[in-house]
Write a protein that holds these residues in place. Structure first.
Motif, PDB file in Angstrom:
ATOM      1  N   ARG A 114       3.135  -4.095   0.286  1.00  0.00           N
ATOM      2  CA  ARG A 114       2.958  -2.688   1.098  1.00  0.00           C
ATOM      3  C   ARG A 114       4.201  -1.555   1.567  1.00  0.00           C
ATOM      4  O   ARG A 114       4.081  -0.857   0.877  1.00  0.00           O
ATOM      5  CB  ARG A 114       1.878  -3.153   2.892  1.00  0.00           C
ATOM      6  CG  ARG A 114       2.022  -1.818   3.628  1.00  0.00           C
ATOM      7  CD  ARG A 114       0.936  -1.835   4.663  1.00  0.00           C
ATOM      8  NE  ARG A 114       2.200  -2.074   5.513  1.00  0.00           N
ATOM      9  CZ  ARG A 114       3.443  -2.433   6.639  1.00  0.00           C
ATOM     10  NH1 ARG A 114       1.908  -2.870   7.269  1.00  0.00           N
ATOM     11  NH2 ARG A 114       3.986  -3.319   7.422  1.00  0.00           N
ATOM     12  N   GLN A 143      -5.178   5.864  -9.022  1.00  0.00           N
ATOM     13  CA  GLN A 143      -5.890   6.623  -7.711  1.00  0.00           C
ATOM     14  C   GLN A 143      -7.165   6.198  -7.977  1.00  0.00           C
ATOM     15  O   GLN A 143      -7.706   6.972  -9.059  1.00  0.00           O
ATOM     16  CB  GLN A 143      -5.405   7.581  -7.078  1.00  0.00           C
ATOM     17  CG  GLN A 143      -5.702   8.349  -6.183  1.00  0.00           C
ATOM     18  CD  GLN A 143      -5.056   9.643  -5.233  1.00  0.00           C
ATOM     19  OE1 GLN A 143      -4.093  10.182  -5.864  1.00  0.00           O
ATOM     20  NE2 GLN A 143      -5.930  10.249  -4.662  1.00  0.00           N
ATOM     21  N   ILE A 158      -8.313   6.085  -3.276  1.00  0.00           N
ATOM     22  CA  ILE A 158      -7.191   4.706  -2.017  1.00  0.00           C
ATOM     23  C   ILE A 158      -6.719   4.677  -3.690  1.00  0.00           C
ATOM     24  O   ILE A 158      -7.334   5.145  -4.868  1.00  0.00           O
ATOM     25  CB  ILE A 158      -8.418   3.291  -2.463  1.00  0.00           C
ATOM     26  CG1 ILE A 158      -9.765   3.512  -1.084  1.00  0.00           C
ATOM     27  CG2 ILE A 158      -7.333   2.435  -2.583  1.00  0.00           C
ATOM     28  CD1 ILE A 158     -10.743   2.417  -1.243  1.00  0.00           C
ATOM     29  N   TYR A 161      -4.563   1.763  -5.428  1.00  0.00           N
ATOM     30  CA  TYR A 161      -4.578   0.299  -6.061  1.00  0.00           C
ATOM     31  C   TYR A 161      -3.055   0.846  -6.738  1.00  0.00           C
ATOM     32  O   TYR A 161      -2.594   1.155  -7.280  1.00  0.00           O
ATOM     33  CB  TYR A 161      -5.748   0.232  -7.126  1.00  0.00           C
ATOM     34  CG  TYR A 161      -7.168   0.260  -6.034  1.00  0.00           C
ATOM     35  CD1 TYR A 161      -7.395  -0.642  -5.055  1.00  0.00           C
ATOM     36  CD2 TYR A 161      -8.047   1.587  -6.415  1.00  0.00           C
ATOM     37  CE1 TYR A 161      -8.367  -1.317  -4.757  1.00  0.00           C
ATOM     38  CE2 TYR A 161      -9.191   1.122  -5.488  1.00  0.00           C
ATOM     39  CZ  TYR A 161      -9.515   0.132  -4.775  1.00  0.00           C
ATOM     40  OH  TYR A 161     -10.142   0.350  -4.086  1.00  0.00           O
ATOM     41  N   GLY A 172      -4.195  -2.027  -2.058  1.00  0.00           N
ATOM     42  CA  GLY A 172      -4.920  -0.788  -2.204  1.00  0.00           C
ATOM     43  C   GLY A 172      -5.049  -0.449  -1.236  1.00  0.00           C
ATOM     44  O   GLY A 172      -4.801  -1.691   0.439  1.00  0.00           O
ATOM     45  N   MET A 173      -4.126   1.259  -1.153  1.00  0.00           N
ATOM     46  CA  MET A 173      -4.842   1.514   0.297  1.00  0.00           C
ATOM     47  C   MET A 173      -4.920   3.208   0.544  1.00  0.00           C
ATOM     48  O   MET A 173      -4.659   2.955  -0.186  1.00  0.00           O
ATOM     49  CB  MET A 173      -3.234   2.079   0.895  1.00  0.00           C
ATOM     50  CG  MET A 173      -2.217  -0.108   1.268  1.00  0.00           C
ATOM     51  SD  MET A 173      -1.016   0.493   1.935  1.00  0.00           S
ATOM     52  CE  MET A 173      -0.933   1.788   3.405  1.00  0.00           C
ATOM     53  N   VAL A 174      -5.878   2.841   1.164  1.00  0.00           N
ATOM     54  CA  VAL A 174      -6.218   4.754   1.738  1.00  0.00           C
ATOM     55  C   VAL A 174      -5.138   5.448   1.976  1.00  0.00           C
ATOM     56  O   VAL A 174      -4.033   4.959   2.636  1.00  0.00           O
ATOM     57  CB  VAL A 174      -7.286   4.565   3.380  1.00  0.00           C
ATOM     58  CG1 VAL A 174      -8.335   5.410   3.213  1.00  0.00           C
ATOM     59  CG2 VAL A 174      -8.571   3.622   2.657  1.00  0.00           C
ATOM     60  N   ARG A 175      -5.026   6.674   1.210  1.00  0.00           N
ATOM     61  CA  ARG A 175      -4.292   7.638   2.055  1.00  0.00           C
ATOM     62  C   ARG A 175      -4.173   7.959   3.308  1.00  0.00           C
ATOM     63  O   ARG A 175      -2.898   7.836   3.712  1.00  0.00           O
ATOM     64  CB  ARG A 175      -4.503   8.605   0.891  1.00  0.00           C
ATOM     65  CG  ARG A 175      -4.397   8.723  -0.796  1.00  0.00           C
ATOM     66  CD  ARG A 175      -4.645   9.660  -1.749  1.00  0.00           C
ATOM     67  NE  ARG A 175      -3.266  10.705  -1.483  1.00  0.00           N
ATOM     68  CZ  ARG A 175      -2.878  11.149  -2.189  1.00  0.00           C
ATOM     69  NH1 ARG A 175      -2.885   9.703  -2.746  1.00  0.00           N
ATOM     70  NH2 ARG A 175      -2.039  12.390  -1.623  1.00  0.00           N
TER      71      ARG A 175
END
Length: 156
Positions: free
Chosen positions: A45, A109, A113, A115, A128-131
């Protein structure tokens, strides 16, 4: 019908439960060593976030450079100090990921999200991370870096 059907010798061969448990534990430990730990996921992350932070700080420095301000030099120097600290952390993180045999390959993207594909000791997965989460996490991190730099300035 196989060759073993009708052969009574194979019916007497049994696997003891303790041997079965040992076999399962050995196989579980082999697969679990490949999957990333929670600490390694945090490192992944951070590896995703730090380049975004660098570009944001660079953009701020460029914006300050285009305006006339009495404290322009101070702002640019503080921004450069934050960039240096982020770069230092990113360099250390890359070395640690390399040492642990973790590779982060690319990003894509989908909707909101972002990835990133990673390979951790042969185990392959997507992170994956949400914006919005990225944005808030970057804000928190930048505040820590600025506080650290401000602390150094106040100590002098």
């Amino acid at each position: 019908m196989s060759k073993l059907d009708g052969n009574e010798r194979w019916k007497s061969k049994m696997l003891l439960t303790e041997h079965q448990e040992q076999y399962e534990q050995r196989n579980d430990s082999k697969t679990s060593r490949k999957q990333p730990t929670e600490e390694e996921l945090t490192m992944i992350r951070d590896y995703v976030l730090l380049p975004h932070m660098l570009s944001m700080v660079q953009k701020s420095i460029d914006d300050i450079g285009h305006h006339s301000n009495l404290l322009k030099q101070l702002y640019v120097m503080a921004g450069q100090a934050v960039m240096n600290k982020i770069s230092e952390d990113l360099y250390g993180l890359r070395r640690e990921l390399s040492r642990r045999n973790i590779k982060i390959i690319n990003d894509e993207q989908v909707d909101l999200i972002v990835y990133h594909r990673f390979i951790c000791r042969g185990y392959e997965d997507r992170f994956g991370m949400v914006r919005d989460v990225m944005r808030s996490e970057i804000g928190i991190r930048l505040a820590k870096y600025v506080k650290e730099i401000a602390g150094k300035l106040a100590a002098k």
